[in-house]
Write a protein that holds these residues in place. Structure first.
Motif, PDB file in Angstrom:
ATOM      1  N   CYS A  96       0.855  -1.184   0.000  1.00 43.78           N
ATOM      2  CA  CYS A  96       0.000   0.000   0.000  1.00 43.78           C
ATOM      3  C   CYS A  96       0.894   1.238   0.000  1.00 43.78           C
ATOM      4  O   CYS A  96       1.926   1.265   0.685  1.00 43.78           O
ATOM      5  N   VAL A  97       0.475   2.255  -0.758  1.00 41.16           N
ATOM      6  CA  VAL A  97       1.244   3.491  -0.823  1.00 41.16           C
ATOM      7  C   VAL A  97       0.302   4.687  -0.713  1.00 41.16           C
ATOM      8  O   VAL A  97      -0.899   4.573  -0.959  1.00 41.16           O
ATOM      9  N   ALA A  98       0.873   5.826  -0.359  1.00 48.82           N
ATOM     10  CA  ALA A  98       0.090   7.049  -0.267  1.00 48.82           C
ATOM     11  C   ALA A  98       0.948   8.234  -0.705  1.00 48.82           C
ATOM     12  O   ALA A  98       2.172   8.229  -0.548  1.00 48.82           O
ATOM     13  N   LEU A  99       0.259   9.213  -1.234  1.00 53.11           N
ATOM     14  CA  LEU A  99       0.907  10.412  -1.759  1.00 53.11           C
ATOM     15  C   LEU A  99       0.460  11.627  -0.963  1.00 53.11           C
ATOM     16  O   LEU A  99      -0.734  11.779  -0.674  1.00 53.11           O
ATOM     17  N   ARG A 100       1.407  12.481  -0.678  1.00 54.47           N
ATOM     18  CA  ARG A 100       1.116  13.695   0.092  1.00 54.47           C
ATOM     19  C   ARG A 100       0.277  14.667  -0.716  1.00 54.47           C
ATOM     20  O   ARG A 100       0.399  14.748  -1.949  1.00 54.47           O
ATOM     21  N   ARG A 101      -0.507  15.440  -0.016  1.00 50.17           N
ATOM     22  CA  ARG A 101      -1.290  16.501  -0.654  1.00 50.17           C
ATOM     23  C   ARG A 101      -0.383  17.496  -1.368  1.00 50.17           C
ATOM     24  O   ARG A 101       0.760  17.696  -0.964  1.00 50.17           O
ATOM     25  N   PHE A 102      -0.934  18.108  -2.397  1.00 51.78           N
ATOM     26  CA  PHE A 102      -0.290  19.174  -3.178  1.00 51.78           C
ATOM     27  C   PHE A 102       0.817  18.678  -4.082  1.00 51.78           C
ATOM     28  O   PHE A 102       1.492  19.477  -4.722  1.00 51.78           O
ATOM     29  N   ARG A 103       1.023  17.373  -4.140  1.00 50.98           N
ATOM     30  CA  ARG A 103       1.955  16.838  -5.131  1.00 50.98           C
ATOM     31  C   ARG A 103       1.159  16.472  -6.376  1.00 50.98           C
ATOM     32  O   ARG A 103      -0.042  16.224  -6.313  1.00 50.98           O
ATOM     33  N   PRO A 104       1.821  16.431  -7.544  1.00 49.37           N
ATOM     34  CA  PRO A 104       1.123  16.021  -8.769  1.00 49.37           C
ATOM     35  C   PRO A 104       0.528  14.625  -8.624  1.00 49.37           C
ATOM     36  O   PRO A 104       1.171  13.718  -8.084  1.00 49.37           O
ATOM     37  N   THR A 105      -0.690  14.476  -9.112  1.00 51.52           N
ATOM     38  CA  THR A 105      -1.416  13.216  -8.928  1.00 51.52           C
ATOM     39  C   THR A 105      -0.628  12.004  -9.423  1.00 51.52           C
ATOM     40  O   THR A 105      -0.590  10.970  -8.766  1.00 51.52           O
ATOM     41  N   GLU A 106       0.009  12.162 -10.575  1.00 50.21           N
ATOM     42  CA  GLU A 106       0.695  11.007 -11.166  1.00 50.21           C
ATOM     43  C   GLU A 106       1.993  10.648 -10.450  1.00 50.21           C
ATOM     44  O   GLU A 106       2.589   9.613 -10.744  1.00 50.21           O
ATOM     45  N   ALA A 107       2.407  11.461  -9.513  1.00 46.43           N
ATOM     46  CA  ALA A 107       3.635  11.151  -8.781  1.00 46.43           C
ATOM     47  C   ALA A 107       3.503   9.859  -7.987  1.00 46.43           C
ATOM     48  O   ALA A 107       4.506   9.229  -7.653  1.00 46.43           O
ATOM     49  N   ILE A 108       2.268   9.466  -7.681  1.00 49.59           N
ATOM     50  CA  ILE A 108       2.103   8.225  -6.917  1.00 49.59           C
ATOM     51  C   ILE A 108       2.589   7.019  -7.721  1.00 49.59           C
ATOM     52  O   ILE A 108       2.925   5.987  -7.154  1.00 49.59           O
ATOM     53  N   LYS A 109       2.645   7.133  -9.032  1.00 49.36           N
ATOM     54  CA  LYS A 109       3.081   6.011  -9.861  1.00 49.36           C
ATOM     55  C   LYS A 109       4.589   5.765  -9.746  1.00 49.36           C
ATOM     56  O   LYS A 109       5.066   4.669 -10.046  1.00 49.36           O
ATOM     57  N   THR A 110       5.330   6.759  -9.348  1.00 49.82           N
ATOM     58  CA  THR A 110       6.780   6.628  -9.339  1.00 49.82           C
ATOM     59  C   THR A 110       7.421   6.959  -8.000  1.00 49.82           C
ATOM     60  O   THR A 110       8.489   6.431  -7.679  1.00 49.82           O
ATOM     61  N   ASP A 111       6.783   7.808  -7.214  1.00 49.46           N
ATOM     62  CA  ASP A 111       7.442   8.314  -6.014  1.00 49.46           C
ATOM     63  C   ASP A 111       6.443   8.613  -4.899  1.00 49.46           C
ATOM     64  O   ASP A 111       6.284   9.760  -4.482  1.00 49.46           O
ATOM     65  N   PRO A 112       5.754   7.585  -4.426  1.00 49.09           N
ATOM     66  CA  PRO A 112       4.832   7.838  -3.314  1.00 49.09           C
ATOM     67  C   PRO A 112       5.585   8.227  -2.049  1.00 49.09           C
ATOM     68  O   PRO A 112       6.769   7.893  -1.893  1.00 49.09           O
ATOM     69  N   ASN A 113       4.914   8.925  -1.166  1.00 40.07           N
ATOM     70  CA  ASN A 113       5.569   9.397   0.053  1.00 40.07           C
ATOM     71  C   ASN A 113       5.655   8.331   1.134  1.00 40.07           C
ATOM     72  O   ASN A 113       6.608   8.323   1.923  1.00 40.07           O
ATOM     73  N   TRP A 114       4.631   7.479   1.204  1.00 34.06           N
ATOM     74  CA  TRP A 114       4.587   6.504   2.283  1.00 34.06           C
ATOM     75  C   TRP A 114       4.301   5.109   1.753  1.00 34.06           C
ATOM     76  O   TRP A 114       3.561   4.950   0.770  1.00 34.06           O
ATOM     77  N   TRP A 115       4.876   4.123   2.435  1.00 38.25           N
ATOM     78  CA  TRP A 115       4.737   2.718   2.059  1.00 38.25           C
ATOM     79  C   TRP A 115       4.317   1.884   3.253  1.00 38.25           C
ATOM     80  O   TRP A 115       4.763   2.119   4.385  1.00 38.25           O
ATOM     81  N   GLY A 116       3.483   0.887   2.992  1.00 37.74           N
ATOM     82  CA  GLY A 116       3.190  -0.112   3.993  1.00 37.74           C
ATOM     83  C   GLY A 116       4.238  -1.203   3.978  1.00 37.74           C
ATOM     84  O   GLY A 116       5.158  -1.190   3.154  1.00 37.74           O
ATOM     85  N   GLN A 117       4.100  -2.162   4.880  1.00 38.36           N
ATOM     86  CA  GLN A 117       5.074  -3.248   4.984  1.00 38.36           C
ATOM     87  C   GLN A 117       4.847  -4.348   3.950  1.00 38.36           C
ATOM     88  O   GLN A 117       5.757  -5.130   3.673  1.00 38.36           O
ATOM     89  N   GLY A 118       3.658  -4.395   3.393  1.00 41.05           N
ATOM     90  CA  GLY A 118       3.379  -5.361   2.343  1.00 41.05           C
ATOM     91  C   GLY A 118       2.629  -6.584   2.832  1.00 41.05           C
ATOM     92  O   GLY A 118       2.678  -6.954   4.006  1.00 41.05           O
TER      93      GLY A 118
END
Length: 125
Positions: A96-118
């Motif tokens: 699971c991943v999450a992206l911080r507010r105010f970042r470009p929407t598509e940034a989650i595809k390459t550089d999410p801010n937070w990750w779960g353990q899987g």
């Protein structure tokens, strides 16, 4: 900070379905998009799917398009991934991943801010 915890992985047969869930905690008001990556043995992590705030931006990778469905419960800070018609090629650790507010929407595809353990998904006959 944001913490992400996945659940729902397991061992299934080809053609089966499985639902993964992820719950966010901590500073969840900082989250804009949530989604999923996966990593198969010996391969790089790859983007699977994501959904931004109010479902304004929903993305799927080509290998899962038409078989997987992502959804969010904004009140509960959860994201789910419904996986259908699973094949052995879907075997991977799912993150699971999450992206911080105010970042470009598509940034989650390459550089999410937070990750779960899987959580592990194994598709085998």
């Amino acid at each position: 900070q944001v913490q992400l915890v996945e659940s729902g992985g397991g061992l299934v047969h080809p053609g089966d379905s499985l639902r993964l869930s992820c719950t966010a905690s901590g500073r969840t008001n900082n989250i804009y998009s949530m989604g999923w990556f996966r990593q198969a043995p010996g391969k790089a992590r790859e983007f699977v799917a994501s959904m931004s705030g109010f479902a304004t931006g929903t993305y799927y990778s080509d290998p899962v398009k038409g078989r997987f469905t992502i959804s969010r419960d904004y009140a509960k800070n959860t994201v789910s991934l419904e996986m259908n018609a699973l094949t052995p090629e879907d075997t991977a650790g799912y993150f699971c991943v999450a992206l911080r507010r105010f970042r470009p929407t598509e940034a989650i595809k390459t550089d999410p801010n937070w990750w779960g353990q899987g959580t592990q998904v194994t598709v085998s006959s």
